[in-house]
Design an enzyme around this catalytic site. Structure first.
Site, mmCIF file in Angstrom:
data_model
loop_
_atom_site.group_PDB
_atom_site.id
_atom_site.type_symbol
_atom_site.label_atom_id
_atom_site.label_comp_id
_atom_site.label_asym_id
_atom_site.label_seq_id
_atom_site.Cartn_x
_atom_site.Cartn_y
_atom_site.Cartn_z
ATOM 1 N N ASP A 186 97.201 115.848 15.071
ATOM 2 C CA ASP A 186 96.560 115.127 14.133
ATOM 3 C C ASP A 186 95.128 115.467 14.202
ATOM 4 O O ASP A 186 94.487 115.913 15.306
ATOM 5 C CB ASP A 186 96.667 113.453 14.522
ATOM 6 C CG ASP A 186 96.190 113.137 15.909
ATOM 7 O OD1 ASP A 186 96.747 113.998 16.884
ATOM 8 O OD2 ASP A 186 95.632 111.999 16.028
ATOM 9 N N GLU A 187 94.268 115.201 13.090
ATOM 10 C CA GLU A 187 92.733 115.129 13.083
ATOM 11 C C GLU A 187 92.258 116.649 13.741
ATOM 12 O O GLU A 187 91.539 116.475 14.691
ATOM 13 C CB GLU A 187 92.268 114.004 14.029
ATOM 14 C CG GLU A 187 92.483 112.581 13.195
ATOM 15 C CD GLU A 187 92.112 111.319 13.842
ATOM 16 O OE1 GLU A 187 91.798 111.453 15.138
ATOM 17 O OE2 GLU A 187 91.911 110.356 13.196
ATOM 18 N N VAL A 188 92.785 117.437 13.205
ATOM 19 C CA VAL A 188 92.460 118.831 13.572
ATOM 20 C C VAL A 188 90.938 119.182 12.973
ATOM 21 O O VAL A 188 90.774 119.892 11.793
ATOM 22 C CB VAL A 188 93.377 119.954 13.246
ATOM 23 C CG1 VAL A 188 93.115 121.361 14.094
ATOM 24 C CG2 VAL A 188 94.812 119.387 13.781
#
Length: 486
Positions: free
Chosen positions: A148-150
């Site tokens: 997530d949230e790369v």
């Protein structure tokens, strides 16, 4: 046990990147998780996992030992809680990429968030982390690989060059790394299915997702922690994922740690609404569309942020949310069940609980933190900023010059001493309660963030009073030139 819940699996998320509980506390709280309706745990170990060999540098000071991991898994089994380990493998890699020996694997040299997906060493690194975790979780049916949230993906030098080639996109770059990590899991641990957070997949067009091969390898976890989530939008997103070829989908809600980066008390009403809406999402599609739900309980927003609500503080919210999932909502009879489970005479949903906080494991911590959060700073502020004797006769001007009318000491000092004594006693109690559940670094951090600033203000006032009570200095203060012409 499942009542009318559309969620076959109900997993409690333990976010160990902040305030990891001692195993002794987990032994007390797991039976309550089970009683409330949980049948699994998503354990995000982060730096609390006992990595070995070249990965040993990832361990936190108080990382669990291999024996303690086995003890946690044994306790989970005793309480019918299936464990799914979580290891970040793309974004949120701060606990790995902060180390000097691994900075060369950052996507952007300055930031430790994201792994460079172009380096073969990057895949070898996360592969080794996965293998060590799986060695201690050999029977895990699922492994969550994060993703997530790369942030900043595509902004590294290697990515910029790669993206200049025709047909290459950030979506393709993201999918290729997810596929590589998932393929490693499939090859080395064929009985284990990878889960991924879904936010990086949401905006990728159907045809690209379908053609990537990723839907055959992973099960996405659709997360939304809002109190007003878009139910119709979620139904459309689930339909899109099913069309792309994902065989199973999961949901993720939040019972704490999602309403403020430094939140100390859990706003139960927000989290209850979030779960009621997830029930509506589940009811809007085919009955078997969602495999289960993860009730996330974030402890930090990222590796470097402050602590949000501690686990014992979030237990009443968790109880409300689990029981609502189990019984299809939060009617009066469900509220009564929660009060009974927690030993709370009257559960507050719309406001923070002000009276006794129950008899569940860690309820003393909730009661004391509630006192501190609602009253410590406000009582000190009331004295320093609104008391007429302090503001009128011992202002910052007076304090800097150690000036005070002697009679005012008798008005201010007893109040300040009484307040300091009262809070010091309560904080001593809280520190002892925290030490039973958490390691010393957590206790120190929580008190330093939430307690010491207010106590130091009181101590500073008393110190200045004591100095001002000495022989009166002249009005001219050192460092202030009063001889200048106007």
């Amino acid at each position: 046990m499942s009542g009318s819940s559309p969620f076959k699996m109900r997993l409690v998320h333990l976010d160990l990147k902040g305030a990891p509980p001692k195993v002794s506390y987990l032994s007390e709280i797991f039976p309550l998780f089970h009683a409330l309706g949980a049948n699994g745990l998503l354990i995000e170990y982060e730096d609390m996992f006992p990595y070995e060999g070249h990965l040993r540098l990832l361990r936190a000071k108080h990382a669990y030992s291999p024996f303690e991991i086995k003890e946690i898994l044994h306790l989970a089994t005793l309480n019918n809680l299936e464990v799914i380990p979580l290891v970040q493998t793309f974004g949120h890699m701060e606990f790995v990429l902060k180390h000097e020996a691994l900075t060369h694997l950052r996507e952007v040299a300055l930031f430790p968030n994201t792994l460079n997906p172009h380096e073969a060493e990057s895949l070898a690194l996360v592969g080794a982390m996965i293998d060590q975790i799986m060695e201690l979780h050999p029977s895990a049916r699922w492994l969550h690989i994060g993703c997530d949230e790369v942030y900043y993906l595509g902004e590294g030098e290697a990515s910029r060059q790669w993206l200049q080639q025709e047909q290459n996109t950030k979506a393709k770059l993201c999918l290729s790394h997810v596929k590589a990590v998932a393929s490693h899991v499939q090859a080395r641990h064929p009985a284990t299915t990878p889960l991924v957070w879904d936010d990086m997949l949401r905006d990728i067009p159907e045809d690209q997702l379908s053609a990537s091969g990723v839907p055959q390898l992973v099960e996405p976890v659709l997360w939304d922690y809002g109190a007003d989530l878009d139910i119709h939008g979620k139904a459309l997103l689930m339909e899109k994922y099913r069309k792309c070829g994902f065989s199973q989908l999961w949901a993720a809600s939040a019972f704490k740690g999602a309403t403020g980066v430094n939140q100390a008390l859990t706003p139960i009403e927000h989290h209850l609404r979030n779960h009621v809406q997830w029930l509506q999402v589940a009811g809007s599609g085919p009955a078997d569309m969602l495999q289960g739900i993860v009730l996330t309980g974030w402890q930090r927003y990222d590796h470097f942020s402050v602590l949000c609500e501690l686990l014992p503080v979030g237990i009443p919210s968790l109880a409300v949310c689990l029981q609502s999932l189990l019984h299809g909502g939060f009617a009066e009879d469900v509220k009564a069940r929660v009060e009974n489970f927690l030993g709370i005479s009257s559960l507050e949903i719309t406001d923070f609980m002000r009276e006794g906080a129950g008899s569940f494991p860690g309820s003393d911590i909730l009661a004391l933190i509630t006192q501190v959060s609602l009253h410590l700073r406000s009582s000190v502020d009331a004295l320093l900023e609104r008391d007429r004797y302090v503001t009128g006769w011992f202002s910052p001007f007076h304090r800097r010059r150690k000036l005070i009318h002697p009679v005012m000491i008798q008005h201010i000092q007893p109040q300040a001493l009484s307040l300091l004594a009262r809070w010091s006693a309560l904080v001593g109690e809280l520190e002892a309660a925290l030490q039973r559940v958490f390691y010393s670094d957590t206790v120190e951090e929580w008190l330093e963030e939430n307690v010491y600033p207010s106590l130091q203000q009181l101590q500073g006032l008393l110190q200045d009073l004591s100095e001002a009570a000495g022989p009166p200095p002249s009005l001219a203060s050192p460092g202030l030139d009063t001889s200048q012409d106007p």
